[in-house]
Scaffold this motif. Structure first.
Motif, PDB file in Angstrom:
ATOM      1  N   GLU A  54       6.513  23.765 -17.918  1.00  0.00           N
ATOM      2  CA  GLU A  54       5.490  23.758 -16.868  1.00  0.00           C
ATOM      3  C   GLU A  54       4.875  22.375 -16.670  1.00  0.00           C
ATOM      4  O   GLU A  54       4.156  22.164 -15.695  1.00  0.00           O
ATOM      5  CB  GLU A  54       4.354  24.730 -17.237  1.00  0.00           C
ATOM      6  N   VAL A  55       5.149  21.454 -17.578  1.00  0.00           N
ATOM      7  CA  VAL A  55       4.496  20.143 -17.565  1.00  0.00           C
ATOM      8  C   VAL A  55       5.496  19.061 -17.183  1.00  0.00           C
ATOM      9  O   VAL A  55       6.512  18.876 -17.863  1.00  0.00           O
ATOM     10  CB  VAL A  55       3.860  19.817 -18.930  1.00  0.00           C
ATOM     11  N   GLU A  56       5.204  18.344 -16.111  1.00  0.00           N
ATOM     12  CA  GLU A  56       6.088  17.281 -15.628  1.00  0.00           C
ATOM     13  C   GLU A  56       5.597  15.932 -16.142  1.00  0.00           C
ATOM     14  O   GLU A  56       4.402  15.627 -16.064  1.00  0.00           O
ATOM     15  CB  GLU A  56       6.098  17.262 -14.102  1.00  0.00           C
ATOM     16  N   LEU A  57       6.508  15.135 -16.646  1.00  0.00           N
ATOM     17  CA  LEU A  57       6.176  13.811 -17.145  1.00  0.00           C
ATOM     18  C   LEU A  57       6.419  12.770 -16.055  1.00  0.00           C
ATOM     19  O   LEU A  57       7.539  12.644 -15.547  1.00  0.00           O
ATOM     20  CB  LEU A  57       7.026  13.486 -18.373  1.00  0.00           C
TER      21      LEU A  57
ATOM     22  N   VAL B  44      14.538  10.938 -17.079  1.00  0.00           N
ATOM     23  CA  VAL B  44      13.249  10.881 -16.391  1.00  0.00           C
ATOM     24  C   VAL B  44      13.482  11.006 -14.887  1.00  0.00           C
ATOM     25  O   VAL B  44      14.385  10.359 -14.335  1.00  0.00           O
ATOM     26  CB  VAL B  44      12.504   9.564 -16.712  1.00  0.00           C
ATOM     27  N   THR B  45      12.681  11.826 -14.220  1.00  0.00           N
ATOM     28  CA  THR B  45      12.848  12.024 -12.781  1.00  0.00           C
ATOM     29  C   THR B  45      11.626  11.595 -11.971  1.00  0.00           C
ATOM     30  O   THR B  45      11.693  11.574 -10.740  1.00  0.00           O
ATOM     31  CB  THR B  45      13.155  13.498 -12.465  1.00  0.00           C
TER      32      THR B  45
ATOM     33  N   SER C 195      -2.691  27.803  -1.309  1.00  0.00           N
ATOM     34  CA  SER C 195      -1.892  28.371  -2.397  1.00  0.00           C
ATOM     35  C   SER C 195      -0.800  27.440  -2.907  1.00  0.00           C
ATOM     36  O   SER C 195      -0.326  27.609  -4.041  1.00  0.00           O
ATOM     37  CB  SER C 195      -1.258  29.694  -1.940  1.00  0.00           C
ATOM     38  N   ASP C 196      -0.394  26.468  -2.096  1.00  0.00           N
ATOM     39  CA  ASP C 196       0.655  25.539  -2.536  1.00  0.00           C
ATOM     40  C   ASP C 196       0.098  24.361  -3.343  1.00  0.00           C
ATOM     41  O   ASP C 196       0.871  23.548  -3.850  1.00  0.00           O
ATOM     42  CB  ASP C 196       1.426  24.992  -1.331  1.00  0.00           C
ATOM     43  N   ALA C 197      -1.208  24.256  -3.447  1.00  0.00           N
ATOM     44  CA  ALA C 197      -1.829  23.132  -4.159  1.00  0.00           C
ATOM     45  C   ALA C 197      -1.903  23.441  -5.654  1.00  0.00           C
ATOM     46  O   ALA C 197      -2.973  23.639  -6.222  1.00  0.00           O
ATOM     47  CB  ALA C 197      -3.220  22.849  -3.591  1.00  0.00           C
ATOM     48  N   THR C 198      -0.742  23.443  -6.285  1.00  0.00           N
ATOM     49  CA  THR C 198      -0.631  23.917  -7.661  1.00  0.00           C
ATOM     50  C   THR C 198      -0.588  22.803  -8.707  1.00  0.00           C
ATOM     51  O   THR C 198      -0.569  23.083  -9.899  1.00  0.00           O
ATOM     52  CB  THR C 198       0.641  24.769  -7.821  1.00  0.00           C
ATOM     53  N   TRP C 199      -0.575  21.544  -8.256  1.00  0.00           N
ATOM     54  CA  TRP C 199      -0.461  20.437  -9.205  1.00  0.00           C
ATOM     55  C   TRP C 199      -1.827  20.029  -9.740  1.00  0.00           C
ATOM     56  O   TRP C 199      -2.805  19.939  -8.997  1.00  0.00           O
ATOM     57  CB  TRP C 199       0.166  19.217  -8.551  1.00  0.00           C
ATOM     58  N   LEU C 200      -1.854  19.767 -11.037  1.00  0.00           N
ATOM     59  CA  LEU C 200      -3.051  19.223 -11.680  1.00  0.00           C
ATOM     60  C   LEU C 200      -2.576  18.030 -12.511  1.00  0.00           C
ATOM     61  O   LEU C 200      -1.989  18.207 -13.572  1.00  0.00           O
ATOM     62  CB  LEU C 200      -3.732  20.281 -12.543  1.00  0.00           C
TER      63      LEU C 200
ATOM     64  N   ALA D 185      -2.953  20.910 -17.280  1.00  0.00           N
ATOM     65  CA  ALA D 185      -2.266  19.864 -16.530  1.00  0.00           C
ATOM     66  C   ALA D 185      -0.815  20.252 -16.255  1.00  0.00           C
ATOM     67  O   ALA D 185      -0.119  20.754 -17.140  1.00  0.00           O
ATOM     68  CB  ALA D 185      -2.309  18.540 -17.285  1.00  0.00           C
ATOM     69  N   THR D 186      -0.383  19.999 -15.038  1.00  0.00           N
ATOM     70  CA  THR D 186       1.016  20.213 -14.677  1.00  0.00           C
ATOM     71  C   THR D 186       1.782  18.894 -14.639  1.00  0.00           C
ATOM     72  O   THR D 186       3.014  18.891 -14.665  1.00  0.00           O
ATOM     73  CB  THR D 186       1.142  20.880 -13.300  1.00  0.00           C
TER      74      THR D 186
END
Length: 240
Positions: A32-35, A55-56, A202-207, A223-224
């Protein structure tokens, strides 16, 4: 180059292990966590090595440096470029030409500037509203340099403006904990703001929260996306 690749690989493994441990401790799936590896002050060759290591997402915070670096990337198609620094209105059009994500939108004037520029370039930009997390809701550090951030009570209104823009896509919020003290309360406040915005979008899911020194606290508060630089790339001085 082989030495540098091995160094980056070892540090990347360490950070990924920290993220996985923090996620599991919070009952979360590490996936669930993007680096986002912040490559400011480091060459395009490092970003390309990181891409080869899986890494992307990379982050940059200075327009002039970022534009030149992105143009040099051999693995540009494999990388999502995040602009994480304080954004000036007169730089917005240029940033919109190469960044895929702008994490540091913190005032209404930038909405129109980014939207018009993105339309001219035929692009859609993912955008995070930067929320100031210093005590009293005053400005917080932007990304990893500079200062900025809309007051928490104004974040929903700014998010509405972003969501109404034709070429911008509201993805959530970004914030940085104050430099001193326990970061958890600041990240908890950011999470509250994010939850409120998500109720209407509803699409504002990033933290986006957490850097090299406080990523565990950020993961614990939902945190995402993490913006990590020094823990992976080291310092310029360490390169000799």
């Amino acid at each position: 180059m082989t030495v540098r690749r091995d160094e980056l690989a070892a540090r990347l493994d360490e950070v990924r292990a920290r993220i996985a441990d923090a996620a599991r401790a919070s009952g979360r799936d590490p996936r669930e966590v993007e680096l986002v590896v912040v490559t400011k002050r480091f060459p395009a060759s490092d970003a390309d090595l990181l891409a080869e290591l899986g890494v992307t997402h990379i982050g940059e915070n200075k327009d002039q440096e970022a534009a030149a670096k992105v143009a040099e990337l051999a693995h540009r198609d494999a990388l999502t470029v995040h602009f994480v620094g304080q954004l000036q209105s007169n730089k917005a059009a240029h940033v919109a030409s190469y960044a895929d994500v702008v994490q540091s939108l913190d005032r209404p004037k930038l909405v129109g500037a980014l939207d018009r520029a993105a339309q001219r370039h035929g692009r859609t930009l993912d955008v995070l509203v930067q929320v100031g997390l210093d005590e009293g809701g005053e400005d917080a550090a932007a990304g990893v340099a500079g200062r900025g951030g809309v007051a928490p009570e104004e974040a929903a209104r700014l998010s509405d403006l972003v969501a109404s823009a034709e070429a911008l896509r509201l993805r959530g919020v970004m914030g940085v904990a104050p430099r001193d003290g326990d970061p958890r309360p600041a990240f908890a406040r950011l999470r509250e703001v994010a939850d409120g915005i998500r109720a209407d979008h509803s699409d504002a899911t990033w933290l986006s929260a957490g850097m090299s020194g406080d990523l565990e606290a950020a993961v614990a508060e939902g945190a995402t996306h993490l913006r990590v630089g020094t823990a992976i790339l080291g310092t310029r001085a360490s390169l000799g």
